[in-house]
Design an enzyme around this catalytic site. Structure first.
Site, PDB file in Angstrom:
ATOM      1  CG  HIS A 138      -2.035   1.000   1.132  1.00 37.40           C
ATOM      2  ND1 HIS A 138      -2.044   2.172   1.849  1.00 37.40           N
ATOM      3  CD2 HIS A 138      -3.193   1.003   0.394  1.00 37.40           C
ATOM      4  CE1 HIS A 138      -3.139   2.853   1.581  1.00 37.40           C
ATOM      5  NE2 HIS A 138      -3.855   2.171   0.694  1.00 37.40           N
ATOM      6  CB  CYS A 139       3.955   2.099   1.858  1.00 39.16           C
ATOM      7  SG  CYS A 139       3.375   1.587   3.476  1.00 39.16           S
TER       8      CYS A 139
END
Length: 371
Positions: A354-355
């Site tokens: 996600h990052c």
């Protein structure tokens, strides 16, 4: 591209949920040698695997430095757009714009970025290239941008349901290295003014040892309106147990902006993931100090997944709970296919799937909330 000094909400814009339809996604090709071991070669392979899944169903743009452009172009699929853009690191979630829509068009929010804490407890200096990326990307996408550089915020610190509710953590947004002159109430108002939310659920903590001051996207995420997943361990001797339990207590009492109780799905954590001596040797030092030490625990969590139009891209750690996490997510996302990607090489850099991604929502979604 116009640089706007109004607030998105007063202009009728809001941030949609990640599970709403996307026009595309942004990633950054990894390069920083004190973040990614042995010249980032293994990390790049992991990034490419993530990119290949995402690019199946949405337009993917990957930013690469001048010296890395040829490598990125050669490694990535032909249908992925690769552009030359300078960056300090590769965390697109935190340095790319937060996109907001009004049902007809899209705009970006250009938050201030100071490497997760500035000179107080930030992770590197300088961060000026990262701080310029949001505005550059809005120019590329021909999207007007809201100038919010006076307010430090990373995309990983917020998660919304697109219907007026936002999740964040006190550990992150109230940290001294971000907006020390703002009260909690002032921070909350800025989020409401910019993201079109009416209810903010403040979780106390995130994942143990998370260097971002415990971003929410590593511990809790919306999977649908009024439904969340929460990173969980049953091991009461694990420092994470108390952190997750405190978050569960908040979520079980909370209602969303529409007055609904939340359904909380526990997503088991992998066993603690720690650095090996060999991995540490592959990282450059920063300012005369090692960036990792042997046996250092990393902030591993399956919650750090990305929701694309057709898939959910979930980190895997070679752990017994890998399959359990995929099974839970598959039940929660029946219209998408959950794909697991071995993510240790990404995790060594400090974050996860996600990052390293930032979604670009479809601009003509029907408004999901009353503005």
């Amino acid at each position: 591209m116009k640089i706007l000094h109004s607030r998105p909400t007063e202009d009728g814009f809001y941030m949609p949920a990640e599970f709403a339809e996307h026009e595309g996604c942004i990633m950054i090709f990894p390069h920083r040698r004190d973040s990614w071991q042995y010249g980032a070669y293994a990390a790049r392979k992991a990034f490419v695997q993530v990119a290949e899944v995402i690019a199946c169903s949405e337009k993917l743009t990957v930013c690469a430095r001048y010296e890395d452009y040829d490598s990125a172009r050669a490694m990535l699929p032909d249908h992925v757009r690769v552009i030359e853009m300078e960056s300090d690191d590769a965390w697109a979630r935190d340095v790319a714009p937060t996109f907001v829509i009004n049902g007809k068009t899209i705009r970006g929010i250009d938050w201030g970025f100071n490497a997760w804490g500035g000179l107080h407890d930030g992770l590197y200096f300088p961060w000026d290239k990262d701080n310029k990326m949001a505005r550059k990307l809005c120019d590329l996408l021909e999207a007007d941008t809201y100038d919010q550089r006076d307010f430090i915020l990373e995309g990983g610190s917020i998660h919304t349901d697109g219907e007026g509710t936002l999740l964040t953590t006190e550990a992150c947004l109230l940290s001294k290295g971000r907006n020390p002159d703002f009260s909690k109430e002032e921070i909350e108002q800025r989020l409401k003014d910019c993201l079109g939310v009416k209810k903010i659920i403040w979780l106390p903590s995130g994942i143990y040892q998370d260097e971002t001051n415990e971003h929410v996207d590593n511990i809790c995420a919306f999977t649908a309106p009024a439904e969340v997943v929460l990173a969980w361990t049953d091991d009461e001797n694990d420092p994470q147990y108390a952190l997750s339990k405190s978050c569960l207590a908040v979520l079980e009492r909370a209602t969303d902006a529409k007055g609904r109780k939340l359904t909380v799905h526990k997503l088991p954590l992998p066993k603690p993931v720690t650095m090996t001596a060999e991995e540490c040797e592959g990282l450059d030092w920063m300012d005369g100090q090692p960036t990792r030490i042997p046996n250092e625990r990393l902030a591993a969590s399956y919650v750090n997944f990305y929701i694309s139009n057709r898939h959910v891209v979930c980190p895997q750690f070679g752990d017994d709970n890998d399959g359990k996490a995929i099974a839970i997510l598959q039940a929660l996302f029946p219209t998408r296919t959950v794909i697991g990607i071995e993510a240790r090489e990404i995790l060594i850099g400090g974050g996860n799937i996600h990052c390293i991604t930032q979604q670009i929502p479809r601009r003509d979604l029907s408004c999901q909330q009353s503005m």
